[in-house]
Design a protein around this motif. Structure first.
Motif, short mmCIF file in Angstrom:
data_model
loop_
_atom_site.label_atom_id
_atom_site.label_comp_id
_atom_site.label_asym_id
_atom_site.label_seq_id
_atom_site.Cartn_x
_atom_site.Cartn_y
_atom_site.Cartn_z
N LEU A 24 32.23 41.38 50.99
CA LEU A 24 30.67 41.45 51.02
C LEU A 24 30.15 40.20 51.23
N ALA A 25 30.51 39.10 50.69
CA ALA A 25 30.09 37.82 50.95
C ALA A 25 30.30 37.21 52.37
N ALA A 26 31.48 37.83 53.04
CA ALA A 26 31.42 37.41 54.37
C ALA A 26 30.42 37.92 55.45
N ILE A 27 30.18 39.18 55.12
CA ILE A 27 28.99 40.06 55.96
C ILE A 27 27.58 39.81 55.49
N GLY A 28 27.38 38.87 54.68
CA GLY A 28 25.89 38.25 54.39
C GLY A 28 25.38 38.65 53.11
N ASP A 81 23.34 41.00 45.23
CA ASP A 81 23.77 42.24 45.88
C ASP A 81 25.06 42.58 45.47
N ILE A 82 26.00 41.47 45.63
CA ILE A 82 27.45 41.98 45.25
C ILE A 82 27.64 42.59 44.00
N ALA A 83 26.93 41.71 42.69
CA ALA A 83 26.99 42.03 41.26
C ALA A 83 26.60 43.59 41.29
N ARG A 84 25.24 43.93 41.91
CA ARG A 84 24.91 45.32 41.75
C ARG A 84 25.90 46.25 42.70
N ARG A 85 26.30 45.90 43.55
CA ARG A 85 27.44 46.96 44.14
C ARG A 85 28.67 47.05 43.50
N ILE A 125 34.89 30.88 52.50
CA ILE A 125 35.54 30.29 51.49
C ILE A 125 34.83 29.34 50.59
N SER A 126 34.23 28.33 51.45
CA SER A 126 33.42 27.12 51.01
C SER A 126 32.30 27.31 50.73
N ARG A 127 31.72 28.53 50.89
CA ARG A 127 30.25 28.66 50.60
C ARG A 127 29.95 28.55 48.99
#
Length: 214
Positions: free
Chosen positions: A161-165, A170-174, A212-214
């Motif tokens: 999810l983080a890789a596609i933006g 949004d990740i927490a909600r999903r 990774i480093s984001r």
């Protein structure tokens, strides 16, 4: 010592002349005016369209069919059955010519690979590809996929999810978790992925390194 007498039946059978089957007499060739062939133009065009010829090439194929049929008539290769209706016999004969022309047209390399554009002069040639660079990028991508497959399923989902933006909210909600928990777990997943890649001895590709480093 008793000897066996060799029979020559098989030799005689091979050397004996074969009996010819009675051949079916071909109807005599006739010449018809080209107007009769041109009169079937609409029917020929429908067959060409059904054969999958693109609209821009249909007229050329129809013309090729009419020309081939007329040349065959002129060369004495039209032998219709006199007991069949003349138009039906002509269409049956034209049917074979149509599908041969359609098949030859669709199998041509330039037809399979041609990509029409409005302005051909505006198309830039593709830059040459370096096979070594492609192989290296493919190997790095495979190493990242292998490392991600070794992570827990939830870590892989968060990294994807983080890789596609997608952002943290949004990740927490999903994934159905608080934002603070998503931050901690995403950071842990990135550290795990970085460790796996370092063990493999390969630096991650640019997109994965950013993830990774984001």
């Amino acid at each position: 010592m008793q000897t066996r007498r060799r029979t020559t039946t098989a030799v005689h059978e091979r050397s004996a002349p074969r009996r010819r089957l009675p051949s079916i007499a071909k109807p005599p060739a006739i010449r018809i005016p080209v107007e009769r062939i041109v009169a079937e133009r609409g029917w020929i065009a429908a067959l060409v369209r059904a054969g999958g010829v693109s609209p821009r090439d249909r007229e050329d194929v129809v013309q090729a069919v009419i020309l081939a049929a007329w040349m065959a008539v002129e060369e004495g290769r039209y032998h219709p059955d006199a007991s069949v209706d003349p138009r039906r016999a002509l269409r049956g004969w034209l049917y074979g010519i149509v599908w041969r022309k359609v098949g030859h047209h669709c199998k041509r390399a330039w037809v399979r690979r041609e990509i029409p554009v409005a302005d051909p002069w505006s198309v830039q040639p593709e830059p040459p590809r370096d096979d070594d660079v492609l192989v290296e990028a493919r190997e790095r991508l495979l190493s990242v996929r292998l490392a991600v497959s070794r992570l827990p399923r939830r870590d892989g989902e968060m990294l994807a999810l983080a890789a596609i933006g997608h952002g943290i909210r949004d990740i927490a909600r999903r994934l159905g978790m608080p934002s603070s928990t998503a931050v901690r777990r995403l950071d842990r997943a990135r550290r795990r992925l970085r460790c796996l890649l370092e063990r493999q001895g390969r630096a991650p590709p640019e997109r994965a390194h950013t993830m990774i480093s984001r």
